[in-house]
Design a protein around this motif. Sequence first.
Motif, PDB file in Angstrom:
ATOM      1  N   PRO A   1     -68.038 -49.450   7.191  1.00  0.00           N
ATOM      2  CA  PRO A   1     -67.305 -50.356   8.079  1.00  0.00           C
ATOM      3  C   PRO A   1     -65.922 -49.786   8.395  1.00  0.00           C
ATOM      4  CG  PRO A   1     -68.351 -51.594   6.326  1.00  0.00           C
ATOM      5  CD  PRO A   1     -68.528 -50.135   5.989  1.00  0.00           C
ATOM      6  N   GLY A   2     -65.565 -49.817   9.677  1.00  0.00           N
ATOM      7  CA  GLY A   2     -64.273 -49.311  10.109  1.00  0.00           C
ATOM      8  C   GLY A   2     -64.192 -47.806  10.227  1.00  0.00           C
ATOM      9  N   GLY A   3     -65.257 -47.082   9.871  1.00  0.00           N
ATOM     10  CA  GLY A   3     -65.251 -45.627   9.919  1.00  0.00           C
ATOM     11  C   GLY A   3     -65.460 -45.090  11.325  1.00  0.00           C
ATOM     12  N   THR A   4     -65.244 -43.780  11.455  1.00  0.00           N
ATOM     13  CA  THR A   4     -65.440 -43.106  12.729  1.00  0.00           C
ATOM     14  C   THR A   4     -66.320 -41.889  12.485  1.00  0.00           C
ATOM     15  OG1 THR A   4     -63.257 -43.793  13.505  1.00  0.00           O
ATOM     16  CG2 THR A   4     -64.287 -41.954  14.660  1.00  0.00           C
ATOM     17  N   ALA A   5     -67.378 -41.740  13.298  1.00  0.00           N
ATOM     18  CA  ALA A   5     -68.265 -40.584  13.195  1.00  0.00           C
ATOM     19  C   ALA A   5     -68.029 -39.697  14.406  1.00  0.00           C
ATOM     20  CB  ALA A   5     -69.716 -41.035  13.143  1.00  0.00           C
ATOM     21  N   LEU A   6     -67.754 -38.420  14.148  1.00  0.00           N
ATOM     22  CA  LEU A   6     -67.443 -37.471  15.217  1.00  0.00           C
ATOM     23  C   LEU A   6     -68.242 -36.195  15.050  1.00  0.00           C
ATOM     24  CD1 LEU A   6     -63.562 -37.801  15.020  1.00  0.00           C
ATOM     25  CD2 LEU A   6     -65.052 -38.833  16.737  1.00  0.00           C
ATOM     26  N   GLY A   7     -68.615 -35.557  16.132  1.00  0.00           N
ATOM     27  CA  GLY A   7     -69.199 -34.229  16.127  1.00  0.00           C
ATOM     28  C   GLY A   7     -70.702 -34.183  15.974  1.00  0.00           C
ATOM     29  N   THR A   8     -71.215 -32.970  16.164  1.00  0.00           N
ATOM     30  CA  THR A   8     -72.638 -32.736  15.976  1.00  0.00           C
ATOM     31  C   THR A   8     -72.824 -32.481  14.496  1.00  0.00           C
ATOM     32  OG1 THR A   8     -72.703 -31.753  18.157  1.00  0.00           O
ATOM     33  CG2 THR A   8     -74.570 -31.305  16.715  1.00  0.00           C
ATOM     34  N   ALA A   9     -73.831 -33.135  13.931  1.00  0.00           N
ATOM     35  CA  ALA A   9     -73.918 -33.279  12.486  1.00  0.00           C
ATOM     36  C   ALA A   9     -72.606 -33.935  12.067  1.00  0.00           C
ATOM     37  CB  ALA A   9     -74.149 -31.965  11.773  1.00  0.00           C
TER      38      ALA A   9
ATOM     39  N   ALA B  80     -70.484 -42.133  24.621  1.00  0.00           N
ATOM     40  CA  ALA B  80     -71.441 -41.522  25.539  1.00  0.00           C
ATOM     41  C   ALA B  80     -72.186 -40.367  24.875  1.00  0.00           C
ATOM     42  CB  ALA B  80     -70.716 -41.019  26.781  1.00  0.00           C
ATOM     43  N   GLY B  81     -73.498 -40.368  25.027  1.00  0.00           N
ATOM     44  CA  GLY B  81     -74.318 -39.270  24.554  1.00  0.00           C
ATOM     45  C   GLY B  81     -74.497 -39.180  23.051  1.00  0.00           C
ATOM     46  N   CYS B  82     -74.076 -40.179  22.311  1.00  0.00           N
ATOM     47  CA  CYS B  82     -74.247 -40.091  20.855  1.00  0.00           C
ATOM     48  C   CYS B  82     -75.700 -40.386  20.480  1.00  0.00           C
ATOM     49  CB  CYS B  82     -73.286 -41.009  20.117  1.00  0.00           C
ATOM     50  SG  CYS B  82     -73.665 -42.761  20.196  1.00  0.00           S
ATOM     51  N   ILE B  83     -76.087 -39.865  19.332  1.00  0.00           N
ATOM     52  CA  ILE B  83     -77.432 -40.064  18.793  1.00  0.00           C
ATOM     53  C   ILE B  83     -77.267 -40.604  17.386  1.00  0.00           C
ATOM     54  CG2 ILE B  83     -79.577 -38.924  18.127  1.00  0.00           C
ATOM     55  CD1 ILE B  83     -78.888 -36.766  20.253  1.00  0.00           C
ATOM     56  N   VAL B  84     -77.877 -41.759  17.128  1.00  0.00           N
ATOM     57  CA  VAL B  84     -77.819 -42.394  15.815  1.00  0.00           C
ATOM     58  C   VAL B  84     -79.263 -42.562  15.370  1.00  0.00           C
ATOM     59  CG1 VAL B  84     -76.997 -44.389  14.506  1.00  0.00           C
ATOM     60  CG2 VAL B  84     -75.719 -43.621  16.523  1.00  0.00           C
ATOM     61  N   ILE B  85     -79.676 -41.792  14.349  1.00  0.00           N
ATOM     62  CA  ILE B  85     -81.092 -41.808  13.971  1.00  0.00           C
ATOM     63  C   ILE B  85     -81.278 -41.894  12.466  1.00  0.00           C
ATOM     64  CG2 ILE B  85     -81.958 -40.599  16.005  1.00  0.00           C
ATOM     65  CD1 ILE B  85     -81.930 -38.012  14.434  1.00  0.00           C
TER      66      ILE B  85
ATOM     67  N   GLY C  11     -71.107 -37.810  22.033  1.00  0.00           N
ATOM     68  CA  GLY C  11     -71.841 -36.622  21.646  1.00  0.00           C
ATOM     69  C   GLY C  11     -72.120 -36.469  20.166  1.00  0.00           C
ATOM     70  N   ALA C  12     -71.695 -37.407  19.338  1.00  0.00           N
ATOM     71  CA  ALA C  12     -71.919 -37.297  17.893  1.00  0.00           C
ATOM     72  C   ALA C  12     -73.407 -37.442  17.575  1.00  0.00           C
ATOM     73  CB  ALA C  12     -71.128 -38.364  17.144  1.00  0.00           C
ATOM     74  N   VAL C  13     -73.857 -36.719  16.560  1.00  0.00           N
ATOM     75  CA  VAL C  13     -75.209 -36.856  16.041  1.00  0.00           C
ATOM     76  C   VAL C  13     -75.055 -37.423  14.633  1.00  0.00           C
ATOM     77  CG1 VAL C  13     -77.336 -35.679  15.405  1.00  0.00           C
ATOM     78  CG2 VAL C  13     -76.064 -34.948  17.433  1.00  0.00           C
TER      79      VAL C  13
END
Length: 166
Positions: free
Chosen positions: A151-159, A123-128, A142-144
């Motif tokens: 593959p298989g990775g996880t993106a967390l946080g702003t920046a 929810a609320g993530c931005i992928v640009i 909320g991640a930016v």
Amino acid sequence: MRELLEMLREDIAANRGQAKGALVVASYRVAHAARKPLDRKPSVLALPVGVTYRVLVEWILGVEIPWGTPIGRRLRVFHGVGIVINDRAVLGDDVAIRQSVTIGNMQDDGPCPTIGDRVELGAGCIVIGDISVGSDARVGAGAVVTKSVPPGGTALGTAATVRLPQ
């Protein structure tokens, strides 16, 4: 036509329990098929279907998925509102999108993300930008995300920071 019906069945099954998500995805599929069926010219129904899709999905339901966006099978939309996907983004199979997700570019006409198969977008993530989110990856709420996620990775946080699979 047979492929469209099969995709509709798969999408509705993938969105079981999410009536709004099922409506958004089914509407997208019909509009996408009317836009340019089987690499031919658009059908005479393309304009009325496109306008109806836009009014229903964008104006009423608050979800912007352009009818030309390439999207794989079994797209899941949870609590679909505030979702914005650029028409040049590419989404793979079995992608799950939650509310208020943005997938787009950093500048007008700039490159857009490619989202792999079985990706979950919180929810609320931005992928640009000109990046890819690899298959089986997750993007936290909320991640930016402005850098590719393996593959298989996880993106967390702003920046967002990216963690590799273990």
